[in-house]
Design a protein around this motif. Structure first.
Motif, PDB file in Angstrom:
ATOM      1  N   LEU A 145      -9.559   9.613  -2.610  1.00  0.00           N
ATOM      2  CA  LEU A 145     -10.904  10.145  -2.526  1.00  0.00           C
ATOM      3  C   LEU A 145     -10.848  11.479  -1.736  1.00  0.00           C
ATOM      4  CD1 LEU A 145     -13.070   6.732  -1.349  1.00  0.00           C
ATOM      5  CD2 LEU A 145     -12.923   8.122  -3.662  1.00  0.00           C
ATOM      6  N   LEU A 146      -9.902  11.677  -0.638  1.00  0.00           N
ATOM      7  CA  LEU A 146      -9.973  12.800  -0.038  1.00  0.00           C
ATOM      8  C   LEU A 146      -9.393  13.923  -0.689  1.00  0.00           C
ATOM      9  CD1 LEU A 146      -8.806  11.844   3.550  1.00  0.00           C
ATOM     10  CD2 LEU A 146     -11.098  12.723   2.871  1.00  0.00           C
ATOM     11  N   VAL A 147      -8.220  13.610  -1.780  1.00  0.00           N
ATOM     12  CA  VAL A 147      -7.826  14.567  -2.655  1.00  0.00           C
ATOM     13  C   VAL A 147      -8.718  15.101  -3.578  1.00  0.00           C
ATOM     14  CG1 VAL A 147      -6.318  14.738  -4.468  1.00  0.00           C
ATOM     15  CG2 VAL A 147      -5.365  13.775  -2.666  1.00  0.00           C
ATOM     16  N   PHE A 290      -8.952  10.049 -12.687  1.00  0.00           N
ATOM     17  CA  PHE A 290      -8.816   9.397 -11.383  1.00  0.00           C
ATOM     18  C   PHE A 290      -8.243   8.152 -11.308  1.00  0.00           C
ATOM     19  CE2 PHE A 290     -11.086   6.565  -8.418  1.00  0.00           C
ATOM     20  CZ  PHE A 290     -11.310   7.407  -7.320  1.00  0.00           C
ATOM     21  N   PRO A 291      -8.508   7.069 -12.346  1.00  0.00           N
ATOM     22  CA  PRO A 291      -7.768   5.875 -12.274  1.00  0.00           C
ATOM     23  C   PRO A 291      -6.287   5.756 -12.106  1.00  0.00           C
ATOM     24  CG  PRO A 291      -9.586   5.871 -13.754  1.00  0.00           C
ATOM     25  CD  PRO A 291      -9.220   7.104 -13.532  1.00  0.00           C
ATOM     26  N   MET A 292      -5.706   6.648 -12.935  1.00  0.00           N
ATOM     27  CA  MET A 292      -4.250   6.753 -12.955  1.00  0.00           C
ATOM     28  C   MET A 292      -3.967   7.610 -11.587  1.00  0.00           C
ATOM     29  SD  MET A 292      -3.527   5.021 -15.511  1.00  0.00           S
ATOM     30  CE  MET A 292      -1.803   5.522 -15.211  1.00  0.00           C
ATOM     31  N   ALA A 293      -4.538   8.514 -11.009  1.00  0.00           N
ATOM     32  CA  ALA A 293      -4.219   8.860  -9.709  1.00  0.00           C
ATOM     33  C   ALA A 293      -4.057   7.895  -8.730  1.00  0.00           C
ATOM     34  CB  ALA A 293      -5.223  10.358  -9.504  1.00  0.00           C
ATOM     35  N   PHE A 294      -5.194   7.175  -8.803  1.00  0.00           N
ATOM     36  CA  PHE A 294      -5.207   6.247  -7.737  1.00  0.00           C
ATOM     37  C   PHE A 294      -4.026   5.130  -7.876  1.00  0.00           C
ATOM     38  CE2 PHE A 294      -6.631   1.780  -6.646  1.00  0.00           C
ATOM     39  CZ  PHE A 294      -6.829   1.882  -5.341  1.00  0.00           C
ATOM     40  N   ILE A 295      -3.802   4.717  -9.007  1.00  0.00           N
ATOM     41  CA  ILE A 295      -2.701   3.763  -9.374  1.00  0.00           C
ATOM     42  C   ILE A 295      -1.317   4.495  -8.906  1.00  0.00           C
ATOM     43  CG2 ILE A 295      -1.955   4.099 -11.576  1.00  0.00           C
ATOM     44  CD1 ILE A 295      -2.740   0.755 -10.254  1.00  0.00           C
ATOM     45  N   THR A 300       3.385   4.394  -6.033  1.00  0.00           N
ATOM     46  CA  THR A 300       4.469   4.991  -5.913  1.00  0.00           C
ATOM     47  C   THR A 300       4.773   5.770  -4.707  1.00  0.00           C
ATOM     48  OG1 THR A 300       3.623   6.538  -7.429  1.00  0.00           O
ATOM     49  CG2 THR A 300       4.774   4.598  -8.491  1.00  0.00           C
ATOM     50  N   SER A 301       3.503   6.575  -4.244  1.00  0.00           N
ATOM     51  CA  SER A 301       3.860   7.610  -3.574  1.00  0.00           C
ATOM     52  C   SER A 301       3.643   7.173  -1.767  1.00  0.00           C
ATOM     53  CB  SER A 301       2.337   8.460  -3.546  1.00  0.00           C
ATOM     54  OG  SER A 301       2.433   8.926  -4.893  1.00  0.00           O
ATOM     55  N   SER A 302       3.402   6.065  -1.722  1.00  0.00           N
ATOM     56  CA  SER A 302       3.215   5.539  -0.224  1.00  0.00           C
ATOM     57  C   SER A 302       4.409   4.732   0.414  1.00  0.00           C
ATOM     58  CB  SER A 302       2.216   4.710  -0.187  1.00  0.00           C
ATOM     59  OG  SER A 302       2.476   3.477  -0.969  1.00  0.00           O
ATOM     60  N   LEU A 303       5.675   4.706  -0.291  1.00  0.00           N
ATOM     61  CA  LEU A 303       6.785   3.940   0.033  1.00  0.00           C
ATOM     62  C   LEU A 303       7.261   4.506   1.443  1.00  0.00           C
ATOM     63  CD1 LEU A 303       9.233   1.869  -0.014  1.00  0.00           C
ATOM     64  CD2 LEU A 303      10.400   3.405  -1.614  1.00  0.00           C
ATOM     65  N   LEU A 304       7.772   5.743   1.349  1.00  0.00           N
ATOM     66  CA  LEU A 304       8.398   6.431   2.529  1.00  0.00           C
ATOM     67  C   LEU A 304       7.356   6.542   3.637  1.00  0.00           C
ATOM     68  CD1 LEU A 304      10.505   9.323   0.888  1.00  0.00           C
ATOM     69  CD2 LEU A 304      11.288   7.154   1.836  1.00  0.00           C
ATOM     70  N   ILE A 305       5.861   6.669   3.209  1.00  0.00           N
ATOM     71  CA  ILE A 305       5.123   6.759   4.287  1.00  0.00           C
ATOM     72  C   ILE A 305       4.798   5.515   4.900  1.00  0.00           C
ATOM     73  CG2 ILE A 305       2.605   7.347   4.686  1.00  0.00           C
ATOM     74  CD1 ILE A 305       4.091   9.583   3.890  1.00  0.00           C
ATOM     75  N   GLU A 306       4.827   4.506   4.215  1.00  0.00           N
ATOM     76  CA  GLU A 306       4.835   3.141   4.836  1.00  0.00           C
ATOM     77  C   GLU A 306       5.967   2.705   5.839  1.00  0.00           C
ATOM     78  OE1 GLU A 306       4.313   0.003   1.893  1.00  0.00           O
ATOM     79  OE2 GLU A 306       2.785   1.096   1.031  1.00  0.00           O
ATOM     80  N   VAL A 307       7.292   3.263   5.521  1.00  0.00           N
ATOM     81  CA  VAL A 307       8.481   3.006   6.168  1.00  0.00           C
ATOM     82  C   VAL A 307       8.303   3.932   7.557  1.00  0.00           C
ATOM     83  CG1 VAL A 307      10.751   3.497   6.436  1.00  0.00           C
ATOM     84  CG2 VAL A 307       9.790   2.745   4.443  1.00  0.00           C
ATOM     85  N   LEU A 308       7.913   5.119   7.551  1.00  0.00           N
ATOM     86  CA  LEU A 308       7.808   6.149   8.667  1.00  0.00           C
ATOM     87  C   LEU A 308       6.869   5.660   9.463  1.00  0.00           C
ATOM     88  CD1 LEU A 308       8.119   9.532   6.931  1.00  0.00           C
ATOM     89  CD2 LEU A 308       9.668   8.410   8.196  1.00  0.00           C
ATOM     90  N   PHE A 309       5.673   5.058   9.169  1.00  0.00           N
ATOM     91  CA  PHE A 309       4.505   4.764  10.014  1.00  0.00           C
ATOM     92  C   PHE A 309       4.423   3.219  10.355  1.00  0.00           C
ATOM     93  CE2 PHE A 309       3.343   8.923   8.197  1.00  0.00           C
ATOM     94  CZ  PHE A 309       2.785   9.543   9.715  1.00  0.00           C
ATOM     95  N   THR A 338       1.539  -3.699 -13.836  1.00  0.00           N
ATOM     96  CA  THR A 338       1.356  -2.914 -15.256  1.00  0.00           C
ATOM     97  C   THR A 338       0.028  -3.342 -15.604  1.00  0.00           C
ATOM     98  OG1 THR A 338       3.873  -3.025 -15.422  1.00  0.00           O
ATOM     99  CG2 THR A 338       2.738  -2.785 -17.438  1.00  0.00           C
ATOM    100  N   LEU A 339      -0.354  -4.499 -15.516  1.00  0.00           N
ATOM    101  CA  LEU A 339      -1.594  -4.844 -16.156  1.00  0.00           C
ATOM    102  C   LEU A 339      -2.735  -4.137 -15.629  1.00  0.00           C
ATOM    103  CD1 LEU A 339      -2.526  -7.130 -18.115  1.00  0.00           C
ATOM    104  CD2 LEU A 339      -2.982  -8.527 -16.167  1.00  0.00           C
ATOM    105  N   LEU A 340      -2.670  -3.944 -14.143  1.00  0.00           N
ATOM    106  CA  LEU A 340      -3.771  -3.226 -13.655  1.00  0.00           C
ATOM    107  C   LEU A 340      -3.787  -1.630 -14.145  1.00  0.00           C
ATOM    108  CD1 LEU A 340      -5.794  -2.972 -11.362  1.00  0.00           C
ATOM    109  CD2 LEU A 340      -4.074  -2.829  -9.821  1.00  0.00           C
ATOM    110  N   GLY A 341      -2.530  -1.072 -14.090  1.00  0.00           N
ATOM    111  CA  GLY A 341      -2.480   0.285 -14.554  1.00  0.00           C
ATOM    112  C   GLY A 341      -2.917   0.455 -15.968  1.00  0.00           C
ATOM    113  N   MET A 342      -2.723  -0.469 -17.067  1.00  0.00           N
ATOM    114  CA  MET A 342      -3.406  -0.329 -18.192  1.00  0.00           C
ATOM    115  C   MET A 342      -4.977  -0.316 -18.339  1.00  0.00           C
ATOM    116  SD  MET A 342      -0.360  -2.073 -20.850  1.00  0.00           S
ATOM    117  CE  MET A 342      -0.565  -3.546 -19.975  1.00  0.00           C
ATOM    118  N   ALA A 343      -5.332  -1.410 -17.418  1.00  0.00           N
ATOM    119  CA  ALA A 343      -6.547  -1.496 -17.224  1.00  0.00           C
ATOM    120  C   ALA A 343      -7.341  -0.257 -16.679  1.00  0.00           C
ATOM    121  CB  ALA A 343      -6.982  -2.713 -16.174  1.00  0.00           C
ATOM    122  N   LEU A 344      -6.881   0.198 -15.606  1.00  0.00           N
ATOM    123  CA  LEU A 344      -7.306   1.442 -15.109  1.00  0.00           C
ATOM    124  C   LEU A 344      -7.224   2.741 -15.911  1.00  0.00           C
ATOM    125  CD1 LEU A 344      -6.202   1.265 -11.514  1.00  0.00           C
ATOM    126  CD2 LEU A 344      -8.451   1.207 -12.355  1.00  0.00           C
TER     127      LEU A 344
END
Length: 366
Positions: A145-147, A290-295, A300-309, A338-344
């Motif tokens: 949303l912020l992006v 938008f849906p694919m950006a969210f998925i 995929t993008s939050s792994l290292l962020i989750e580890v760091l924080f 994968t099912l959720l990604g195809m639906a989005l």
């Protein structure tokens, strides 16, 4: 429209089957495995098996990396381990069945959304994903949303003022932001604002504070966003750059088209031309993504962020499952996401029609 949606839904079946089959084959060829993890643990070697083995016998033996032969010598380092124990583990995990049987049994269970239980956690795959989902959804939703809220206005203004001083210096900021990895910027924020070397303003662990339950509604919301401030900032920095340039280029393409020249010749105000005509066409590619950006951000993008924080979300769960060869979690989450990604993705296509009524998806062949 109905026929198009039906065709897309039917196409999801072979697509999902192919993705699961390819990943299953890759896992067969990959070194390591849950039994090797246990063997290494028993021999006192380094292992990624950090949690106790619980409930492993309930529909968890659907994948194996060793083919159909399960002799003691199959497992590296198994010398000195009782062969009866190895055999018992094979039966317990279900690795005594041929590969094709395990695969089709797995697919059959997944069709009814029965994902079994984790090898190394006494929890079902669904409960594990459900427990981690709030963290990843919080990161993914607010970041997306912020992006969009930042990128679209800046991209439109850059297109309208193309070549101006504003366009030049914002392009410099965008390029710098795009070049900085989100995890590196996260480290900078931690050092600066989370007690690293300077100020200790923001927390560095978890999604909420220990006293969150005792807070009132306003206090809970404040505490929630206080914990999310740094990780979301780190993820937004890298995400808004690409969308800003995409928005600018999309608007520039429309600005130079004939219908815009005609609208100006009719004496329409620039604001009405921009938001009444150009916006609808230029935003097609942006909104549809938008849906694919969210998925993408969510999984995929939050792994290292989750580890760091120290945020216990889906990214960290997937990483730990891959390292410990927790196949039910690996394949179960792959199937669900994968099912959720195809639906989005289908929802994204539907957005084309919502934004521009001239698009007739029912006439599409794909």
């Amino acid at each position: 429209m109905t026929s198009y949606i039906l065709r897309r839904l039917l196409l999801m079946i072979p697509t999902l089957f192919g993705i699961m089959l390819i990943n299953f084959i890759i896992i067969q060829a990959a070194p390591g495995g849950p039994i090797q993890q246990i063997v290494a643990k028993l021999r006192g070697q380094s292992s990624d098996l950090d949690s106790r083995l619980g409930g492993a016998g309930q529909d968890i033996g659907t994948q194996s990396i060793h083919g159909d032969s399960f002799q003691e010598h199959t497992y590296r380092g198994a010398q000195g381990i009782d062969p009866a124990l190895i055999k018992e583990l094979e039966i317990q995990f279900g690795f005594d069945k041929p590969a094709h049987e395990r695969f089709f049994k797995m697919i059959g269970n997944y069709l009814t959304f029965d994902f079994g239980k984790s090898y190394f956690r006494d929890q079902s795959v669904v409960s594990l994903v459900t427990s981690k989902l709030p963290v990843s959804v919080s990161l993914g939703l607010w970041t997306t949303l912020l992006v969009y809220l930042i990128s679209i206005p800046i991209g439109i203004k850059k297109a309208v003022r193309d070549g101006s001083a504003f366009d030049i210096w914002t392009s410099g900021i965008v390029i710098i932001a795009y070049a900085i990895p989100s995890f590196l910027f996260a480290l900078f924020l931690i050092i600066l604002f989370a007690g690293g070397s300077f100020w200790n303003i923001f927390p560095l662990r978890g999604l909420t504070s220990d006293n969150w339950q005792s807070l009132n509604l306003f206090g809970k919301c404040l505490d929630y966003f206080w914990h999310l401030a740094l990780p979301i900032t780190a993820m937004v920095i890298g995400g808004f750059a690409k969308l800003t340039l995409l928005t600018k280029n999309s608007f520039l393409d429309e600005i130079h088209k004939q219908y815009v020249t005609t609208a100006r010749a009719k004496g329409l105000a620039e604001r009405r031309i921009l938001y009444g005509h150009i916006f609808r066409n230029a935003m097609l590619i942006v909104i549809a993504g938008f849906p694919m950006a969210f998925i993408h951000i969510l999984f995929t993008s939050s792994l290292l962020i989750e580890v760091l924080f120290s945020l216990d979300g889906l990214g960290l769960l997937g990483f730990e499952s891959a390292m410990s060869r927790d196949y039910p979690v690996m394949f179960g989450t792959l199937y669900m996401f994968t099912l959720l990604g195809m639906a989005l993705h289908l929802i994204g296509d539907m957005m084309y029609m919502i934004v521009d009524r001239r698009i007739d998806l029912s006439a599409s062949r794909g």
